[in-house]
Design a protein around this motif. Structure first.
Motif, PDB file in Angstrom:
ATOM      1  N   MET A 297     103.719 -83.092  96.377  1.00 52.30           N
ATOM      2  CA  MET A 297     104.263 -81.737  96.491  1.00 52.30           C
ATOM      3  C   MET A 297     104.249 -81.007  95.156  1.00 52.30           C
ATOM      4  N   VAL A 298     104.670 -81.686  94.089  1.00 53.18           N
ATOM      5  CA  VAL A 298     104.724 -81.051  92.767  1.00 53.18           C
ATOM      6  C   VAL A 298     103.329 -80.653  92.303  1.00 53.18           C
ATOM      7  N   ILE A 299     102.376 -81.587  92.412  1.00 55.28           N
ATOM      8  CA  ILE A 299     101.027 -81.311  91.927  1.00 55.28           C
ATOM      9  C   ILE A 299     100.353 -80.237  92.774  1.00 55.28           C
ATOM     10  N   THR A 300     100.563 -80.281  94.080  1.00 51.37           N
ATOM     11  CA  THR A 300      99.985 -79.244  94.940  1.00 51.37           C
ATOM     12  C   THR A 300     100.548 -77.876  94.583  1.00 51.37           C
ATOM     13  N   PHE A 301     101.845 -77.825  94.298  1.00 51.98           N
ATOM     14  CA  PHE A 301     102.477 -76.562  93.919  1.00 51.98           C
ATOM     15  C   PHE A 301     101.898 -76.031  92.608  1.00 51.98           C
ATOM     16  N   LEU A 302     101.784 -76.913  91.600  1.00 56.23           N
ATOM     17  CA  LEU A 302     101.241 -76.497  90.300  1.00 56.23           C
ATOM     18  C   LEU A 302      99.787 -76.058  90.424  1.00 56.23           C
ATOM     19  N   ALA A 303      99.003 -76.838  91.164  1.00 54.94           N
ATOM     20  CA  ALA A 303      97.589 -76.506  91.325  1.00 54.94           C
ATOM     21  C   ALA A 303      97.435 -75.184  92.065  1.00 54.94           C
ATOM     22  N   GLY A 304      98.314 -74.942  93.055  1.00 48.93           N
ATOM     23  CA  GLY A 304      98.261 -73.678  93.786  1.00 48.93           C
ATOM     24  C   GLY A 304      98.537 -72.485  92.891  1.00 48.93           C
ATOM     25  N   ILE A 305      99.545 -72.613  92.014  1.00 49.31           N
ATOM     26  CA  ILE A 305      99.870 -71.526  91.077  1.00 49.31           C
ATOM     27  C   ILE A 305      98.691 -71.243  90.148  1.00 49.31           C
ATOM     28  N   VAL A 306      98.112 -72.308  89.583  1.00 54.71           N
ATOM     29  CA  VAL A 306      96.967 -72.148  88.681  1.00 54.71           C
ATOM     30  C   VAL A 306      95.811 -71.459  89.405  1.00 54.71           C
ATOM     31  N   PHE A 307      95.569 -71.883  90.624  1.00 54.40           N
ATOM     32  CA  PHE A 307      94.437 -71.353  91.379  1.00 54.40           C
ATOM     33  C   PHE A 307      94.634 -69.875  91.703  1.00 54.40           C
ATOM     34  N   VAL A 308      95.859 -69.502  92.127  1.00 58.70           N
ATOM     35  CA  VAL A 308      96.134 -68.103  92.475  1.00 58.70           C
ATOM     36  C   VAL A 308      96.019 -67.207  91.243  1.00 58.70           C
ATOM     37  N   ILE A 309      96.631 -67.607  90.130  1.00 56.20           N
ATOM     38  CA  ILE A 309      96.552 -66.814  88.900  1.00 56.20           C
ATOM     39  C   ILE A 309      95.104 -66.668  88.454  1.00 56.20           C
ATOM     40  N   PHE A 310      94.376 -67.754  88.534  1.00 64.75           N
ATOM     41  CA  PHE A 310      92.983 -67.768  88.108  1.00 64.75           C
ATOM     42  C   PHE A 310      92.142 -66.799  88.942  1.00 64.75           C
ATOM     43  N   LEU A 311      92.309 -66.842  90.268  1.00 60.43           N
ATOM     44  CA  LEU A 311      91.540 -65.965  91.143  1.00 60.43           C
ATOM     45  C   LEU A 311      91.870 -64.494  90.886  1.00 60.43           C
ATOM     46  N   ARG A 312      93.145 -64.212  90.694  1.00 62.16           N
ATOM     47  CA  ARG A 312      93.556 -62.821  90.447  1.00 62.16           C
ATOM     48  C   ARG A 312      92.954 -62.301  89.142  1.00 62.16           C
ATOM     49  N   ILE A 552      94.775 -89.688 100.246  1.00 68.79           N
ATOM     50  CA  ILE A 552      95.342 -88.359  99.992  1.00 68.79           C
ATOM     51  C   ILE A 552      95.380 -88.071  98.491  1.00 68.79           C
ATOM     52  N   VAL A 553      95.801 -89.062  97.708  1.00 72.57           N
ATOM     53  CA  VAL A 553      95.874 -88.889  96.252  1.00 72.57           C
ATOM     54  C   VAL A 553      94.478 -88.645  95.679  1.00 72.57           C
ATOM     55  N   LEU A 554      93.471 -89.357  96.200  1.00 74.04           N
ATOM     56  CA  LEU A 554      92.103 -89.176  95.710  1.00 74.04           C
ATOM     57  C   LEU A 554      91.601 -87.763  95.998  1.00 74.04           C
ATOM     58  N   ILE A 555      91.857 -87.271  97.209  1.00 75.30           N
ATOM     59  CA  ILE A 555      91.434 -85.908  97.559  1.00 75.30           C
ATOM     60  C   ILE A 555      92.137 -84.891  96.657  1.00 75.30           C
ATOM     61  N   LEU A 556      93.438 -85.100  96.444  1.00 76.52           N
ATOM     62  CA  LEU A 556      94.195 -84.191  95.576  1.00 76.52           C
ATOM     63  C   LEU A 556      93.685 -84.255  94.145  1.00 76.52           C
ATOM     64  N   LEU A 557      93.317 -85.447  93.686  1.00 76.85           N
ATOM     65  CA  LEU A 557      92.774 -85.610  92.336  1.00 76.85           C
ATOM     66  C   LEU A 557      91.482 -84.816  92.175  1.00 76.85           C
ATOM     67  N   VAL A 558      90.612 -84.877  93.180  1.00 75.78           N
ATOM     68  CA  VAL A 558      89.353 -84.126  93.127  1.00 75.78           C
ATOM     69  C   VAL A 558      89.626 -82.629  93.031  1.00 75.78           C
ATOM     70  N   VAL A 559      90.579 -82.142  93.825  1.00 80.74           N
ATOM     71  CA  VAL A 559      90.909 -80.711  93.815  1.00 80.74           C
ATOM     72  C   VAL A 559      91.459 -80.294  92.453  1.00 80.74           C
ATOM     73  N   VAL A 560      92.372 -81.081  91.911  1.00 78.68           N
ATOM     74  CA  VAL A 560      92.981 -80.735  90.617  1.00 78.68           C
ATOM     75  C   VAL A 560      91.950 -80.804  89.498  1.00 78.68           C
ATOM     76  N   CYS A 561      91.068 -81.809  89.521  1.00 73.20           N
ATOM     77  CA  CYS A 561      90.014 -81.908  88.502  1.00 73.20           C
ATOM     78  C   CYS A 561      89.116 -80.680  88.531  1.00 73.20           C
ATOM     79  N   ALA A 562      88.760 -80.238  89.741  1.00 72.94           N
ATOM     80  CA  ALA A 562      87.913 -79.050  89.864  1.00 72.94           C
ATOM     81  C   ALA A 562      88.624 -77.822  89.307  1.00 72.94           C
ATOM     82  N   GLU A 563      89.904 -77.657  89.638  1.00 77.01           N
ATOM     83  CA  GLU A 563      90.651 -76.483  89.185  1.00 77.01           C
ATOM     84  C   GLU A 563      90.848 -76.491  87.674  1.00 77.01           C
ATOM     85  N   VAL A 564      91.192 -77.633  87.120  1.00 74.92           N
ATOM     86  CA  VAL A 564      91.416 -77.725  85.675  1.00 74.92           C
ATOM     87  C   VAL A 564      90.132 -77.396  84.915  1.00 74.92           C
ATOM     88  N   SER A 565      89.014 -77.938  85.382  1.00 77.11           N
ATOM     89  CA  SER A 565      87.742 -77.685  84.711  1.00 77.11           C
ATOM     90  C   SER A 565      87.345 -76.214  84.814  1.00 77.11           C
TER      91      SER A 565
END
Length: 656
Positions: A297-312, A552-565
């Motif tokens: 939940m925490v990582i999904t929330f943080l990744a979502g914030i980063v993604f939304v700010i980034f897109l805007r 689930i953790v692996l899928i989330l890791l892939v998403v976060v790695c993509a967003e961070v990069s």
């Protein structure tokens, strides 16, 4: 009939999906029906210790050997790589026949070397691992008002500088009456599951299935005169009282040790598919579930914030840029700094392009292997009951996915060089040898240490030859096939032209690589809790089975790695740093550094009892191998996502 068959398949599918969160597993073999009086043969596995992590053969110690000699059981590739050496033993039972005071043998007088070795194994808390009908022997210890579960039992114990050996074993075999009905039932193996109708066999003889195997080790002083003329499986003339809280058989040089056992059968209402539940009930399961869900939940929330700010941010830049006419765009290019100014350099070929393509290709191969293997494990096809299938499956999927590695690496190579297909064979060859070469180098060095310690964890020379043949006869050709298709596929065309003279990168306020290395903390946050359970499974002898969570953790890791990069790449081109290729790879790949540091932390604080430089070297060697694989997989995700983003970003800009 056809509709009923479809209903059964859907019921099975829904049940498997509902169980994925807790790692549903299918039993490892078909139920074996034993008639009353049928022989049950106990097998032995390697001696293991969490203090050394060096497995040794059961018969390296002066234990009783079977009448017909020691014979190896059939082993698969995964078992051999894990250091398992399953052999027959002198312990045998008759189904539903209780026996007491069964004499096994009296060893020869202990030589000086055997006496020292036995004391050393007791000091290192080595465990004896027995197997009956594919079930490991389990031992219960009452501690502070609750029971702890352990597989196996210790070789012996040291009390006041005196060494005692456990030479009498009290076995309890839990059985369940074999049930045959005329209805269809689901049966599974380590390779799959199928719905098969079971008819009446016509036999009225009662049969039983083994659903549990427990052992209580005791130290008992046998009378030397009583065992002189006894043969194997004869009854010891005196009563043997098995009290695990009392030790009575000290080992001494030049004196023999006698071994006996007793066995009792208890009927329990445990269904055959549920017989592994006792091994899979990990302590702290509630904490495990809560921690994983909280982390998700925490990582999904943080990744979502980063993604939304980034897109805007990107959308606002693009909108402002596209609303201007050509003259205003030219003026804006002169006045403003940012990612628009590197349009002529952003696709300039990076340094060491071949190495980058090779590492991305190998990363895709490792990531694909991990996803497919964990998916099959979550569906139950690689259960703990099927020893070695997890490692065997990983090797199989890794070799098959050589096609993907060759394709991605060669196509990226052609893209960097604007469609030139020369050198694709060299790139494919490097992809097939880069990571396997590193793996063989590390494993060979570690294997020499294991050979020097005479451990069963050492890979036999014949297995080395098999692995090399698999490498060159299957993995390399498949990688070349993938490279061939990558060379035939159209390259990705750049949306902008690259200037002949590279643009000077303005001085930065802070080192860009510092930001890249720090970016690995966010991906590390997605898996560090799960990493603790994986490390405990690998080094503390615990069974890991929650593959649904791991998926689930692996899928989330892939998403976060993509967003961070993506974010890091955007930040770099915004400050006119067009050298983003390698930085995008290591922005997500730097998570491997934190995993290695965590491994060192785990060694210092959780594996305090790990003794000897050989054991520590093995631990660090395997950890290094693991983090290199993780770096390649996460780096490939970060690079490909950044490449897509840069290509999309500059394709969206109106240019002359």
């Amino acid at each position: 009939m056809e509709s009923f068959r479809k209903i059964k398949i859907w019921v099975l599918f829904i049940f498997m999906i509902s169980e994925m969160g807790r790692g549903f597993y299918l039993p490892g073999s078909y139920p074996h029906k034993y008639g009353i009086g049928d022989f049950l043969n106990v097998k032995v596995n390697s001696l293991t210790s969490i203090e050394t992590e060096l497995p040794f053969s059961y018969y390296s110690l002066p234990f009783c050997q079977p009448k017909d000699g020691v014979k190896d059981s059939a082993e698969n590739l995964g078992e051999l790589l894990m250091g398992d050496r399953i052999e027959n033993s002198p312990y045998r039972f008759k189904m539903y026949t209780n026996e007491t005071e069964v004499f096994v043998c009296q060893s020869k007088p202990l030589s000086g070397e055997e006496f020292k070795l036995l004391k050393k194994r007791i000091d290192e808390t080595y465990q004896v691992n027995l197997i009956l009908d594919n079930l490991p022997a389990i031992r219960y210890i009452r501690k502070e008002g609750y029971f702890q579960r352990w597989t196996g039992y210790p070789v012996g114990i040291k009390v006041q500088d005196v060494y005692y050996v456990f030479n009498h074993l009290k076995f309890t075999v839990l059985v369940h009456k074999y049930e045959e009905t005329n209805v269809a039932r689901v049966m599974g193996t380590g390779d799959g599951a199928e719905v098969i109708p079971v008819g009446n066999t016509g036999s009225d003889a009662p049969g039983y299935m083994v659903v549990g195997f427990e052992v209580v080790p005791c130290s008992f002083q046998h009378n030397a005169d009583s065992v002189k003329n006894l043969k194997m499986y004869e009854k010891y003339p005196s009563s043997v009282k098995c009290d695990p809280s009392i030790v009575a058989m000290p080992i001494k040089e030049n004196e023999p040790v006698s071994f006996t056992y007793e066995v009792s059968f208890v009927e329990r209402d445990i269904k055959w598919p549920s017989r592994w539940d006792a091994y899979l009930k990990m302590e702290g399961a509630k904490v495990h579930w809560f921690s994983i869900l909280n982390s998700l939940m925490v990582i999904t929330f943080l990744a979502g914030i980063v993604f939304v700010i980034f897109l805007r941010t990107v959308k606002r830049d693009l909108t402002r840029y596209e609303e201007l006419d050509k003259e205003a765009q030219a003026q804006m290019n002169e006045e403003l700094s940012g990612w628009k100014l590197v349009v002529g350099d952003v696709f300039r070929a990076p340094s060491n392009p071949a190495l980058l393509c090779v590492m991305v290709g190998d990363g895709i191969q490792i990531l694909g292997m991990a996803v497919v293997t964990i998916l099959f494990a979550a569906l139950g096809f690689m259960s703990p009951a099927s020893r070695g299938t997890l490692i065997s499956g990983m090797l199989f999927f890794y070799m098959i996915l050589g096609i993907a590695a060759g394709y991605v690496a060669v196509r990226m190579w052609r893209t960097i060089f604007c469609g030139d297909h020369k050198g694709w064979v060299s790139v494919s060859w490097k992809v097939s040898c880069f990571f396997p070469g590193i793996a063989f180098l590390i494993l060979t060095i570690l294997n020499f240490l294991l050979w020097g310690s005479h451990s069963t964890g050492a890979i036999p020379f014949s297995l080395f030859v098999i692995l090399i043949l698999l490498w060159f006869c299957i993995s390399v050709p498949l990688t070349l096939v993938g490279g061939y298709y990558g060379a035939k596929a159209p390259h990705i065309e750049y949306p902008v032209r690259t200037n002949q003279i590279p643009r000077e990168i303005p001085p930065q306020k802070y080192p860009s690589w510092l930001l890249v290395l720090g970016a690995g903390t966010l991906p590390f946050g997605t898996l560090f809790i799960e990493l603790f359970f994986i490390m405990s499974s690998l080094w503390m002898g615990r069974v890991y089975y929650v593959f649904g969570f791991l998926l689930i953790v692996l899928i989330l890791l892939v998403v976060v790695c993509a967003e961070v990069s993506l974010v890091l790449t955007y930040m770099h081109i915004c400050v006119e740093d067009w050298k983003w290729w390698w930085k995008s790879f290591f922005a997500s790949g730097s998570v491997a550094i934190y995993i290695f540091l965590y491994s060192i932390n785990y060694l210092i604080f959780d594996l305090k009892s790990l003794s000897g430089p050989v054991s520590a070297t093995l631990y660090l060697g395997y950890s290094l191998f693991m983090v290199i694989a993780i770096m390649l997989a996460t780096g490939a995700v970060g690079f490909l996502s950044s490449f897509w983003f840069v290509h999309y970003l500059f394709s969206s800009v109106k240019l002359d």
